[in-house]
Design an enzyme around this catalytic site. Structure first.
Site, mmCIF file in Angstrom:
data_model
loop_
_atom_site.group_PDB
_atom_site.id
_atom_site.type_symbol
_atom_site.label_atom_id
_atom_site.label_comp_id
_atom_site.label_asym_id
_atom_site.label_seq_id
_atom_site.Cartn_x
_atom_site.Cartn_y
_atom_site.Cartn_z
ATOM 1 C CD GLU A 1 -2.869 -1.228 2.230
ATOM 2 O OE1 GLU A 1 -4.072 -1.464 2.065
ATOM 3 O OE2 GLU A 1 -2.359 -1.150 3.344
ATOM 4 C CB CYS B 1 3.128 7.161 3.376
ATOM 5 S SG CYS B 1 3.790 5.963 4.550
ATOM 6 C CB CYS C 1 8.390 -5.473 8.212
ATOM 7 S SG CYS C 1 9.790 -4.624 8.981
ATOM 8 C CB CYS D 1 7.956 -3.111 15.701
ATOM 9 S SG CYS D 1 9.601 -2.640 15.102
ATOM 10 C CB CYS E 1 4.451 -2.142 13.716
ATOM 11 S SG CYS E 1 4.341 -1.840 11.951
ATOM 12 N N GLY F 1 7.656 -2.273 5.758
ATOM 13 C CA GLY F 1 9.037 -2.691 5.580
ATOM 14 C C GLY F 1 10.054 -1.786 6.234
ATOM 15 C CD GLU F 2 14.454 -0.398 8.811
ATOM 16 O OE1 GLU F 2 13.593 -0.059 9.633
ATOM 17 O OE2 GLU F 2 15.304 0.391 8.351
ATOM 18 C CB SER G 1 10.983 6.097 8.638
ATOM 19 O OG SER G 1 10.788 5.815 10.004
ATOM 20 C CB SER H 1 10.998 3.924 14.533
ATOM 21 O OG SER H 1 10.367 4.295 13.327
ATOM 22 C CG LEU H 2 13.903 6.840 20.656
ATOM 23 C CD1 LEU H 2 15.173 6.024 20.495
ATOM 24 C CD2 LEU H 2 14.231 8.261 21.128
ATOM 25 C CG ASN I 1 -3.125 5.460 14.262
ATOM 26 O OD1 ASN I 1 -3.962 6.251 14.671
ATOM 27 N ND2 ASN I 1 -2.109 5.834 13.507
ATOM 28 C CB CYS J 1 1.034 5.554 11.504
ATOM 29 S SG CYS J 1 1.703 7.026 10.779
HETATM 30 N N1 SAH Z 1 10.646 0.223 9.470
HETATM 31 C C1 SAH Z 1 10.755 1.652 9.405
HETATM 32 C C2 SAH Z 1 9.759 2.250 8.447
HETATM 33 C C3 SAH Z 1 8.313 2.054 8.838
HETATM 34 S S1 SAH Z 1 7.656 3.557 9.425
HETATM 35 C C4 SAH Z 1 10.663 2.242 10.785
HETATM 36 O O1 SAH Z 1 10.408 1.491 11.733
HETATM 37 O O2 SAH Z 1 10.891 3.424 10.956
HETATM 38 C C5 SAH Z 1 7.210 3.074 10.969
HETATM 39 C C6 SAH Z 1 6.464 4.167 11.695
HETATM 40 O O3 SAH Z 1 5.061 3.887 11.667
HETATM 41 C C7 SAH Z 1 6.838 4.136 13.145
HETATM 42 O O4 SAH Z 1 7.844 5.008 13.460
HETATM 43 C C8 SAH Z 1 5.582 4.602 13.781
HETATM 44 O O5 SAH Z 1 5.670 5.981 13.826
HETATM 45 C C9 SAH Z 1 4.494 4.264 12.867
HETATM 46 N N2 SAH Z 1 3.610 3.226 13.408
HETATM 47 C C10 SAH Z 1 3.654 1.890 13.249
HETATM 48 N N3 SAH Z 1 2.637 1.288 13.849
HETATM 49 C C11 SAH Z 1 1.919 2.263 14.404
HETATM 50 C C12 SAH Z 1 0.716 2.297 15.140
HETATM 51 N N4 SAH Z 1 0.050 1.188 15.427
HETATM 52 N N5 SAH Z 1 0.250 3.501 15.538
HETATM 53 C C13 SAH Z 1 0.911 4.636 15.218
HETATM 54 N N6 SAH Z 1 2.037 4.663 14.519
HETATM 55 C C14 SAH Z 1 2.532 3.500 14.110
#
Ligand code: SAH
Length: 357
Positions: free
Chosen positions: A94, A107, A114, A118, A121, A163-164, A195, A217-218, A294, A337
């Site tokens: 997507e 985006c 992935c 995490c 996610c 994905g990463e 990211s 992504s911290l 979310n 997200c």
């Molecule tokens: N793998 C990379 C690129 C994916 S972007 C990374 O981890 O940065 C990932 C971003 O999506 C995360 O930083 C977070 O901000 C967002 N994200 C993922 N799951 C989410 C959720 N359930 N609610 C809100 N933000 C989310």
């Protein structure tokens, strides 16, 4: 899986020139092809009217031009458009188009699924299928651009989809070159943000490609919590991540790191977290994006109450951190997200509960 001819959008611009030369045509024909592909977004070689007919039919016999097709487009009440796209092998990904006051942001995804798993996610729950190719990354942009009105310009790209990106760095780097080369898409590098969850060895190589923005992504201020949210932290813990960023010469006030912090109730939203974060970020030119979680069925986390979110961002702000609260966009169509991926359409079971990053 059917055998596929190579795709012209998998060629770097110099390789496109070499291809023409190897077939006995001058190098500038490669630049003309790139202009048709990326500036005019044509679907067929027939439309490349300034190319000799012989070259067109030669290339048409040997190469594909597109790598993704649109399965569905969904429009949110807030203007967000989600594109569900299908690759030649049936893999679905997507891309989300997010209109803002003065810009249109897309985006994009870099992998099918992935491998990082995490825990908050939904893509993590999918597992990993494969990397996307350069042409599949590029086609997301071309297909999204076709959704815009004639007076709208796709101004910003965020690599924050499924994905990463840093685990698919060769394709991501080549796509960045195509996006930023004046003979490709000609976008300003600062309008691209990649990211990462923190694949440390790949950060310097990524930043060497072009002066793009880096997002990290911290999501936590202690290794104990981050180990659970971002399992990659066990390999590259917070200290190592932050020292890498602190020592990275390409990060500066002009090009700060965007730290993403998904706020989850009772997990990482305490006042102690809000006080620790500015200390951790000392010495790193940075901005912090706070994103309330979310919710989705694959994770046990919820967003904090509004007053807790406000207290968190206010504490950061008071400590001198540049902080923004990311508004929830497209949640009515599962495009926010962490909500993405063909939940409603889902034919391929493996992709049913996926989510953009
Ligand atoms: N793998 C990379 C690129 C994916 S972007 C990374 O981890 O940065 C990932 C971003 O999506 C995360 O930083 C977070 O901000 C967002 N994200 C993922 N799951 C989410 C959720 N359930 N609610 C809100 N933000 C989310």
């Amino acid at each position: 899986m059917t055998a596929r001819r190579p795709n012209l959008k998998d060629f770097a611009l110099p390789a496109l020139r070499d291809l023409c030369v190897s077939r006995g045509w001058p190098a500038y024909r490669g630049d003309q092809i790139a202009a048709w592909l990326y500036k005019h977004a044509v679907d067929s070689l027939d439309e490349m009217t300034n190319l000799p007919a012989e070259l067109r039919s030669l290339l048409a016999a040997d190469f594909e031009l597109s790598s993704l097709e649109v399965v569905t487009t969904q429009h949110s009440t807030d203007g967000t458009t989600k594109l569900l796209l299908k690759a030649f092998d049936g893999a679905q990904i997507e891309a989300v188009l997010i209109p803002e006051a003065r810009r249109q942001t897309l985006c994009i995804s870099t992998q099918v699924g992935c491998p990082l798993a995490c825990s908050f996610c939904a893509t993590g729950a999918l597992g990993f299928t494969r990397n996307l190719s350069v042409s599949e990354i590029v086609d997301q942009v071309l297909l999204a651009r076709a959704q815009l009105a004639p007076d709208e310009i796709l101004s910003n790209l965020v690599f924050m989809g499924m994905g990463e990106p840093l685990l698919n760095l060769p394709a991501v780097s080549e796509a960045i070159r195509l996006f930023t080369d004046p003979k490709g898409f000609g976008m300003a590098p600062r309008r691209l943000t990649v990211s990462t969850a923190g694949v440390l060895p790949q950060i310097a190589p990524l930043l060497a490609v072009a002066p793009i923005h880096l997002a990290v992504s911290l999501h936590a201020t202690t290794d104990e919590v981050r180990d659970v949210l971002v399992p990659l932290n066990k390999r590259y813990p917070i200290d190592a991540l932050l020292s890498t960023l602190r020592e990275e010469p390409r990060i500066s006030r002009r090009r700060p790191v965007f730290f993403e912090y998904t706020l989850m109730e009772g997990v990482n939203d305490s006042i102690e977290d809000a006080r620790r974060l500015p200390k951790l970020l000392e010495g790193i030119a940075s901005k912090v994006n706070v994103i309330p979680m979310n919710p989705h069925p694959d994770a046990p986390y919820r967003p904090p109450k509004p007053e807790v979110i406000d207290r968190f961002t206010a504490t950061l702000h008071d400590a001198g951190i540049r902080v923004t609260l990311r508004r929830d966009r497209g949640s009515d169509i599962d495009a926010a997200c962490g909500q993405l991926a063909n939940r409603k359409v889902g034919k391929a079971p493996a992709l049913d509960s996926g989510a953009i990053g």
